[in-house]
Scaffold this motif. Structure first.
Motif, mmCIF file in Angstrom:
data_model
loop_
_atom_site.group_PDB
_atom_site.id
_atom_site.type_symbol
_atom_site.label_atom_id
_atom_site.label_comp_id
_atom_site.label_asym_id
_atom_site.label_seq_id
_atom_site.Cartn_x
_atom_site.Cartn_y
_atom_site.Cartn_z
ATOM 1 N N ASP A 75 0.827 -1.207 0.000
ATOM 2 C CA ASP A 75 0.000 0.000 0.000
ATOM 3 C C ASP A 75 0.862 1.257 0.000
ATOM 4 O O ASP A 75 0.609 2.214 -0.752
ATOM 5 N N LEU A 76 1.906 1.259 0.838
ATOM 6 C CA LEU A 76 2.796 2.416 0.886
ATOM 7 C C LEU A 76 3.536 2.594 -0.434
ATOM 8 O O LEU A 76 3.773 3.724 -0.879
ATOM 9 N N THR A 77 3.914 1.493 -1.065
ATOM 10 C CA THR A 77 4.610 1.573 -2.359
ATOM 11 C C THR A 77 3.712 2.195 -3.420
ATOM 12 O O THR A 77 4.139 3.054 -4.196
ATOM 13 N N VAL A 78 2.439 1.758 -3.440
ATOM 14 C CA VAL A 78 1.497 2.312 -4.414
ATOM 15 C C VAL A 78 1.276 3.803 -4.181
ATOM 16 O O VAL A 78 1.268 4.612 -5.113
ATOM 17 N N ARG A 79 1.119 4.175 -2.909
ATOM 18 C CA ARG A 79 0.919 5.594 -2.586
ATOM 19 C C ARG A 79 2.141 6.425 -2.951
ATOM 20 O O ARG A 79 2.025 7.560 -3.434
ATOM 21 N N TYR A 80 3.329 5.863 -2.735
ATOM 22 C CA TYR A 80 4.563 6.572 -3.079
ATOM 23 C C TYR A 80 4.668 6.768 -4.589
ATOM 24 O O TYR A 80 5.024 7.859 -5.065
ATOM 25 N N GLN A 81 4.326 5.731 -5.349
ATOM 26 C CA GLN A 81 4.385 5.845 -6.809
ATOM 27 C C GLN A 81 3.375 6.867 -7.323
ATOM 28 O O GLN A 81 3.656 7.632 -8.245
ATOM 29 N N ARG A 82 2.184 6.886 -6.703
ATOM 30 C CA ARG A 82 1.185 7.874 -7.100
ATOM 31 C C ARG A 82 1.653 9.289 -6.791
ATOM 32 O O ARG A 82 1.447 10.220 -7.580
ATOM 33 N N ALA A 83 2.288 9.460 -5.619
ATOM 34 C CA ALA A 83 2.799 10.775 -5.256
ATOM 35 C C ALA A 83 3.871 11.236 -6.245
ATOM 36 O O ALA A 83 3.915 12.418 -6.631
ATOM 37 N N LEU A 84 4.747 10.311 -6.654
ATOM 38 C CA LEU A 84 5.762 10.659 -7.646
ATOM 39 C C LEU A 84 5.131 11.071 -8.971
ATOM 40 O O LEU A 84 5.546 12.050 -9.606
ATOM 41 N N ALA A 85 4.106 10.321 -9.389
ATOM 42 C CA ALA A 85 3.437 10.649 -10.648
ATOM 43 C C ALA A 85 2.742 12.007 -10.561
ATOM 44 O O ALA A 85 2.820 12.817 -11.495
#
Length: 224
Positions: A75-85
């Motif tokens: 979940d944290l990885t997905v949120r981090y990737q979304r934040a980067l995008a």
């Protein structure tokens, strides 16, 4: 957080192992007779399943905890990737806005200047079409009227966009606003002030964008 959870699980496992060892000791010590031994053996055999089940429960708890932590990591990885995008999209939009501002920043000013060009064009057409040959007075009158309209429109456009003309006659010389051309005798003018303006300066919203070319009054003995 994960380290804390693993530490708690280890403490729980150690506690279970200690309780199982204590129960084994109470069931198997002091064999006074065969019956006692048999009973003790039965007691020991009856205590064996918890001894076997203890580690399995601990392992199950650890597995459940590991699955939970793995889900949290995902979940944290997905949120981090979304934040980067999102950050990249914002950067691109900001860059596009900056580029548009550079290109179209003077769009409003240019639109107003087009009206000035229209006045100049109409004045030229009026002089060339309506003026009879040899009638210089009428031509000059039309030119004067056209130039007057042109000047008034330019002043209106400049004022609308914060462009202000500087006419610093009589003002104290300021190197940040005035370009010194020469010194002149201070005949009836206070020394150190602007006696003559050769070219007007301009300010845009209070910032000097062109220095005024001036002649500064000085006492006769200090004239250059």
């Amino acid at each position: 957080m994960a380290a804390r959870s693993l530490w708690a699980v280890r403490r729980r496992v150690q506690h279970l192992l200690a309780s199982v060892t204590a129960s084994d000791g109470r069931g198997c010590l002091h064999p006074f007779s065969t019956a006692t031994q048999r009973t003790a053996g039965e007691d020991c055999s009856s205590e064996d399943p918890p001894d076997e089940l203890g580690p399995s429960l601990a392992e199950r708890a650890l597995k459940l905890k590991a699955v939970k932590l793995e889900k949290e990591v995902q979940d944290l990885t997905v949120r981090y990737q979304r934040a980067l995008a999102d950050g990249e999209n914002i950067r691109r939009r900001t860059q596009r806005c900056v580029e548009d501002a550079k290109i179209f920043g003077i769009q409003s000013f240019c639109k107003d200047l087009v009206e000035v060009a229209d006045i100049l064009e109409k004045t030229t057409e009026s002089i060339s079409e309506e003026t009879e040959p040899g009638d210089q007075k009428l031509s000059l009158e039309k030119i004067f009227r056209g130039l007057s309209l042109l000047e008034a429109k330019l002043k209106s456009v400049f004022a609308k966009h914060g462009l202000e003309k500087m006419s610093p006659i009589g003002d104290k010389y300021d190197p940040h606003e005035h370009e010194l051309i020469c010194h002149v005798p201070a005949d009836g003018v206070q020394p150190g002030t602007v006696a003559l303006v050769r070219q007007d300066g301009y300010k845009l919203h209070g910032r000097t964008i062109r220095l005024a070319q001036v002649e500064v009054a000085v006492e006769s003995q200090r004239r250059l």
